[in-house]
Write a protein that holds these residues in place. Sequence first.
Motif, PDB file in Angstrom:
ATOM      1  N   CYS A 198       0.801  -1.233   0.000  1.00 45.20           N
ATOM      2  CA  CYS A 198       0.000   0.000   0.000  1.00 45.20           C
ATOM      3  C   CYS A 198       0.827   1.274   0.000  1.00 45.20           C
ATOM      4  CB  CYS A 198      -0.984   0.001   1.159  1.00 45.20           C
ATOM      5  SG  CYS A 198      -0.231   0.222   2.785  1.00 45.20           S
ATOM      6  N   GLY A 201      -0.634   4.708   0.622  1.00 45.85           N
ATOM      7  CA  GLY A 201      -2.077   4.493   0.716  1.00 45.85           C
ATOM      8  C   GLY A 201      -2.905   5.036  -0.422  1.00 45.85           C
ATOM      9  N   GLY A 255      -4.685  -2.335   3.932  1.00 45.70           N
ATOM     10  CA  GLY A 255      -3.395  -2.103   3.299  1.00 45.70           C
ATOM     11  C   GLY A 255      -2.260  -2.681   4.126  1.00 45.70           C
ATOM     12  N   LEU A 263       3.600   3.468   6.858  1.00 47.91           N
ATOM     13  CA  LEU A 263       2.226   3.258   7.319  1.00 47.91           C
ATOM     14  C   LEU A 263       1.691   4.490   8.045  1.00 47.91           C
ATOM     15  CD1 LEU A 263       2.401  -0.434   8.577  1.00 47.91           C
ATOM     16  CD2 LEU A 263       1.146   0.418   6.588  1.00 47.91           C
ATOM     17  N   ALA A 266       0.740   6.853   5.381  1.00 47.49           N
ATOM     18  CA  ALA A 266      -0.516   6.433   4.744  1.00 47.49           C
ATOM     19  C   ALA A 266      -1.712   6.810   5.603  1.00 47.49           C
ATOM     20  CB  ALA A 266      -0.492   4.926   4.506  1.00 47.49           C
ATOM     21  N   ALA A 270      -4.714   9.398   4.774  1.00 47.85           N
ATOM     22  CA  ALA A 270      -6.129   9.005   4.861  1.00 47.85           C
ATOM     23  C   ALA A 270      -6.918   9.996   5.711  1.00 47.85           C
ATOM     24  CB  ALA A 270      -6.239   7.598   5.432  1.00 47.85           C
ATOM     25  N   GLN A 276     -10.181   8.005   6.859  1.00 42.88           N
ATOM     26  CA  GLN A 276      -9.420   7.178   7.795  1.00 42.88           C
ATOM     27  C   GLN A 276     -10.264   6.083   8.454  1.00 42.88           C
ATOM     28  OE1 GLN A 276     -10.224  10.345   8.272  1.00 42.88           O
ATOM     29  NE2 GLN A 276     -11.272  10.502  10.241  1.00 42.88           N
ATOM     30  N   ILE A 279     -10.289   2.620   6.204  1.00 43.49           N
ATOM     31  CA  ILE A 279      -9.080   1.906   5.797  1.00 43.49           C
ATOM     32  C   ILE A 279      -8.321   1.406   7.019  1.00 43.49           C
ATOM     33  CG2 ILE A 279      -6.938   2.003   4.469  1.00 43.49           C
ATOM     34  CD1 ILE A 279      -8.093   4.422   2.971  1.00 43.49           C
ATOM     35  N   PHE A 281      -4.753  -0.031   8.077  1.00 41.67           N
ATOM     36  CA  PHE A 281      -3.366  -0.230   7.653  1.00 41.67           C
ATOM     37  C   PHE A 281      -2.678  -1.184   8.623  1.00 41.67           C
ATOM     38  CE2 PHE A 281      -4.352   4.023   5.876  1.00 41.67           C
ATOM     39  CZ  PHE A 281      -4.067   3.755   4.542  1.00 41.67           C
TER      40      PHE A 281
END
Length: 389
Positions: A198, A201, A255, A263, A266, A270, A276, A279, A281
């Motif tokens: 990812c 992201g 992800g 991360l 990402a 998000a 956020q 998703i 992560f």
Amino acid sequence: MEYNLIATTTFGLEGITAKELRALGYEDVKTETSKVSFTGDEMDIAIANIHLRTADRILIKMAEFEARTFEELFQGTKKVDWSKIIPINGVMHVVGKSVKSTLHSVPDCQSIVKKAIITSMSEAYGIKTFKEDGPVYRIEVAILKDKVTLTIDTSGSGLHKRGYRENSGAAPLKETLAASMVLLSRWQENYELIDPFCGSGTILIEAAMIMLNMAPGINKTFACEAWPTIPDYIFKQVREGAKRAVKHKDIKLIGYDIDTWVLRTALDNAYKAGVQDYIEFQKRDFKDFSTSKEYGFIITNPPYGERLSDKKEVEKLYKIFGEYKEKYKNWEFNIVTSYENFETPFGRKATKNRKLYNGKLKCYMYQYFDNPIIKGHGDTVIQEMIRNS
């Protein structure tokens, strides 16, 4: 005022941008290499800038004519009534490109076009010099095989710059390409979606924004908003409509990445995009991929390996990827990579193979359609857009 408009695209995405425009209600849509033409007024300029996910810019086409001499270029440019759009204090910034044309010197063409625009403006406003201390008008002279196209850019910064991605790490995937990958896939919201590479992201953020009907340009400002010919209420009205159209759905995207900093980036992206909550992560190695779901989707941009030593590692990775496809037979894989021999280590020929570009980098999108529940190929999300438009 009615304008001839152009949505510029990365090569290979013209068809998906045309479908987006049709989903927004535009009927007279024409595609050419790296651009899609349509007509509209000031409201349509706002709609296209705020809602299109796969276009690069929205341009106003001012003129099109043939020119093989500087005099023909000057006269063709001078004929245009630039004062209809550009005010007396407008900043006229001319850029250019020339391909397979007699007039091949781009700086000279830019200079001639700027001189012709000033001459036209002088005749319209009755003055000889312009301060150019007002709003910016980016004018492009594009010459292809001696055919000149003059345009004004309404967007400003590229439409791929949504505003949520300040940090993207190495080899970032453009937001417009990420959105195209989702739109070209057959993913539907009731199926799990995983991006096992990812990075920052981008694919998952774009997927969430699509499913939530969140306009990509909802938080951007555009060059034409400073123009006196476009009233403030137009963009305000389109933004308010876009905000009302946002849906809240029960979707969860996943992800993976092995880098903690990536991360965090990402997740931060998000949050900035406002997705956020949709998703998850996970710090996880792709080699630890597993799922209990019988049906699902992978949309991803895995490493491709620029050096010879990297390529050997990448081929091992693609081989493992192929083994996952064999294990999870009903999962659909959508993979974009610049590695041209992907199918060999993957061990399976793709159902579809599309040539795309991430900026100037040539890529291929390998699609494996194997979910027996979903009928037909591709465009599922755009079909949903059309139903909801």
